[in-house]
Design a protein around this motif. Structure first.
Motif, mmCIF file in Angstrom:
data_model
loop_
_atom_site.group_PDB
_atom_site.id
_atom_site.type_symbol
_atom_site.label_atom_id
_atom_site.label_comp_id
_atom_site.label_asym_id
_atom_site.label_seq_id
_atom_site.Cartn_x
_atom_site.Cartn_y
_atom_site.Cartn_z
ATOM 1 N N LEU A 179 0.842 -1.198 0.000
ATOM 2 C CA LEU A 179 0.000 0.000 0.000
ATOM 3 C C LEU A 179 0.877 1.248 0.000
ATOM 4 C CD1 LEU A 179 -2.866 1.296 0.282
ATOM 5 C CD2 LEU A 179 -2.506 1.210 2.771
ATOM 6 N N SER A 180 0.529 2.225 -0.859
ATOM 7 C CA SER A 180 1.288 3.474 -0.916
ATOM 8 C C SER A 180 0.360 4.629 -1.219
ATOM 9 C CB SER A 180 2.388 3.398 -1.984
ATOM 10 O OG SER A 180 1.811 3.256 -3.275
ATOM 11 N N VAL A 181 0.846 5.827 -0.941
ATOM 12 C CA VAL A 181 0.170 7.053 -1.364
ATOM 13 C C VAL A 181 0.865 7.532 -2.623
ATOM 14 C CG1 VAL A 181 -0.321 9.458 -0.797
ATOM 15 C CG2 VAL A 181 -0.515 7.695 0.972
ATOM 16 N N PHE A 182 0.102 7.674 -3.711
ATOM 17 C CA PHE A 182 0.671 8.026 -5.007
ATOM 18 C C PHE A 182 0.222 9.428 -5.393
ATOM 19 C CE2 PHE A 182 0.579 8.180 -9.642
ATOM 20 C CZ PHE A 182 1.864 7.748 -9.950
ATOM 21 N N GLU A 183 1.188 10.281 -5.808
ATOM 22 C CA GLU A 183 0.846 11.645 -6.223
ATOM 23 C C GLU A 183 1.816 12.143 -7.282
ATOM 24 O OE1 GLU A 183 1.268 14.468 -2.990
ATOM 25 O OE2 GLU A 183 2.465 13.045 -1.829
ATOM 26 N N ASP A 184 2.064 11.310 -8.276
ATOM 27 C CA ASP A 184 2.972 11.673 -9.353
ATOM 28 C C ASP A 184 2.239 12.526 -10.379
ATOM 29 O OD1 ASP A 184 4.957 11.914 -11.159
ATOM 30 O OD2 ASP A 184 5.153 9.785 -11.638
ATOM 31 N N GLY A 185 2.215 13.841 -10.145
ATOM 32 C CA GLY A 185 1.553 14.764 -11.052
ATOM 33 C C GLY A 185 0.039 14.754 -10.958
ATOM 34 N N VAL A 186 -0.517 14.069 -9.960
ATOM 35 C CA VAL A 186 -1.968 13.992 -9.780
ATOM 36 C C VAL A 186 -2.280 14.219 -8.311
ATOM 37 C CG1 VAL A 186 -2.254 12.382 -11.693
ATOM 38 C CG2 VAL A 186 -1.872 11.499 -9.396
ATOM 39 N N PRO A 187 -3.536 14.537 -7.979
ATOM 40 C CA PRO A 187 -3.908 14.611 -6.561
ATOM 41 C C PRO A 187 -3.622 13.281 -5.874
ATOM 42 C CG PRO A 187 -5.627 15.551 -7.949
ATOM 43 C CD PRO A 187 -4.650 14.900 -8.871
ATOM 44 N N PRO A 188 -3.227 13.304 -4.599
ATOM 45 C CA PRO A 188 -2.811 12.061 -3.921
ATOM 46 C C PRO A 188 -3.943 11.055 -3.790
ATOM 47 C CG PRO A 188 -2.974 13.892 -2.369
ATOM 48 C CD PRO A 188 -3.104 14.489 -3.724
ATOM 49 N N VAL A 189 -3.621 9.789 -4.115
ATOM 50 C CA VAL A 189 -4.581 8.694 -4.008
ATOM 51 C C VAL A 189 -3.861 7.477 -3.431
ATOM 52 C CG1 VAL A 189 -6.059 9.451 -5.912
ATOM 53 C CG2 VAL A 189 -4.094 7.969 -6.377
ATOM 54 N N PHE A 190 -4.626 6.534 -2.923
ATOM 55 C CA PHE A 190 -4.060 5.258 -2.476
ATOM 56 C C PHE A 190 -3.829 4.359 -3.688
ATOM 57 C CE2 PHE A 190 -6.133 6.205 1.685
ATOM 58 C CZ PHE A 190 -4.992 6.115 2.470
ATOM 59 N N ARG A 191 -2.727 3.624 -3.644
ATOM 60 C CA ARG A 191 -2.492 2.554 -4.608
ATOM 61 C C ARG A 191 -2.175 1.283 -3.837
ATOM 62 N NH1 ARG A 191 0.672 4.123 -10.246
ATOM 63 N NH2 ARG A 191 -1.090 5.209 -11.188
ATOM 64 N N LEU A 192 -2.863 0.213 -4.203
ATOM 65 C CA LEU A 192 -2.700 -1.076 -3.539
ATOM 66 C C LEU A 192 -2.417 -2.120 -4.611
ATOM 67 C CD1 LEU A 192 -2.969 -2.678 -0.830
ATOM 68 C CD2 LEU A 192 -5.359 -3.081 -1.470
ATOM 69 N N ARG A 193 -1.396 -2.908 -4.393
ATOM 70 C CA ARG A 193 -1.089 -3.964 -5.362
ATOM 71 C C ARG A 193 -0.721 -5.250 -4.637
ATOM 72 N NH1 ARG A 193 4.452 -4.408 -6.896
ATOM 73 N NH2 ARG A 193 5.825 -3.008 -5.706
#
Length: 404
Positions: A179-193
């Motif tokens: 689980l991570s918080v992703f904000e690469d050029g976009v508003p921050p969102v959760f990413r789960l893989r």
């Protein structure tokens, strides 16, 4: 209007020196002695054996010794006067001033070598290769040793910035989750893989913040993982509970802002010293190549041509150092990412940032003046200092609150 002149951390001082200040100072003095000895040998050898490129290398080394002395004295002065109240924001930028001065010296060296090389292209002289080449090789060895001493085995380049928190590993009976918080050029969102291919179609995430506020995030497929539909409000300090197959797996996020390790963290005094020695190493390589080609093919013009190419390399490095240190001395914003992150953190709760000044105080230390307009009369400067406490590089923060 409420004002607060105190910094983020109570009981602060104004010592904004780099973390490795004293170590860099010691290493600089060691290299001064090494370069001074080699300087005398190269100049004497070049004059005795007729190599203008070797003399140029020796002259370049002599200016290095002077530039390194400037760097060492800047370290010493900044350390001894770090607590001097006459310096409103400490002596952390003295290294940038020394770096700027060294860059000007580098530019003058490039002009001198270029002039001498053009003169020898017009009027070639005989060269005693058997004596000149070994001295140039010795100069290169000294330069490599000097770079190693100054760097202390560590590199001093900027680090890549990752626009997301580190992935948190979650071990479940069905497999591993990341689980991570992703904000690469976009508003921050959760990413789960799931590296093991676990089905994530029924997963949800609920956050619980320190004040008890809860929010549920729904996930959709996105590029080999699942991503939250809802964006994550600032600050990213909460417990995220992953709901999977009737079980709950909590993950704690304690956000520390990952500032780019660019100009905010560089020790430009040490960088200037390393650039001086690297420039000399580059010239040494060109000198050796020029001498070998001149000896093998009789191309006496290769020796001054090597000096001319070296002058161009030094001029390019000088320009980069002048540009970066000059920007710091003029208080340009040192890190655009941090400025944007500060703005997002302050305005995340609906307040308006009316003014923001961000500048560098020293290696790894930033100063900030923040002016906020808010409709919440209970919101004072301490609230915003707490919001900004997750930025480790903000060493001196002044907050002004304007109540609408």
């Amino acid at each position: 209007m409420d004002g607060a002149g105190s910094p983020t951390h109570p009981g602060h001082d104004h010592v904004f020196l780099g973390a490795g200040h004293e170590r860099a100072e010691r290493r600089t003095w060691w290299v001064i002695g090494l370069c001074g000895a080699m300087m005398a040998l190269e100049i004497a050898g070049g004059l005795a054996y007729g190599s203008i490129a070797l003399v140029a290398d020796g002259l370049h080394m002599s200016t290095h010794a002077g530039a390194l002395l400037l760097a060492a004295l800047a370290y010493s002065y900044a350390r001894r006067h770090a607590q001097d109240r006459r310096f409103s924001f400490g002596t952390g930028k003295l290294g940038d001033l020394a770096g700027f001065t060294s860059a000007i010296v580098l530019a003058m060296i490039a002009l001198l070598i270029g002039y001498q090389a053009v003169a020898r292209l017009a009027t070639p002289v005989a060269i005693r290769f058997a004596e000149a080449i070994p001295i140039a090789a010795l100069g290169l060895i000294v330069n490599i040793g000097s770079v190693w001493l100054l760097s202390g085995g560590h590199h001093h380049h900027g680090h890549d910035h990752h626009d997301h928190d580190d992935e948190h590993s979650v071990v479940t009976p069905a497999g591993l989750l990341l689980l991570s918080v992703f904000e690469d050029g976009v508003p921050p969102v959760f990413r789960l893989r799931s590296p093991g291919g676990l089905s994530l179609s029924e997963v949800t995430i609920e956050t619980v913040r320190p004040d008890g506020t809860r929010q549920v995030f729904h996930l959709v497929d996105r590029d080999g993982c699942v991503e939250s539909v809802e964006t994550i409000p600032e600050p990213h300090r909460f417990t995220a509970s992953i709901r999977l197959q009737g079980n709950i797996y909590p993950v704690r996020f304690e956000e520390q802002e990952h500032e780019a390790h660019g100009e905010a963290h560089h020790d430009n005094n040490l960088r200037a010293a390393i650039v001086h020695v690297l420039a000399d190493a580059a010239v040494s390589v060109l000198v050796i190549i020029g001498l070998l080609l001149a000896r093998t093919f009789g191309w006496l013009w290769m020796d001054p041509l090597a000096g001319l190419i070296g002058a161009g390399v030094i001029a390019a490095w000088s320009y980069g150092l002048v540009r970066d240190t000059g920007a710091i001395l003029l208080d340009m914003v040192p890190d655009q990412r941090t400025e944007n992150a500060v703005r997002r953190a302050v305005e995340a709760e609906g307040d308006r940032l009316t003014d923001l000044h961000l500048w560098r105080l020293g290696p790894g230390h930033l100063g900030a003046i923040v002016s906020v307009a808010t409709t919440r009369t209970s919101q004072g400067p301490e609230h915003y200092r707490r919001l900004l406490s997750r930025f480790p590089a903000l060493s001196h923060v002044t907050v002004e609150v304007q109540h609408a």
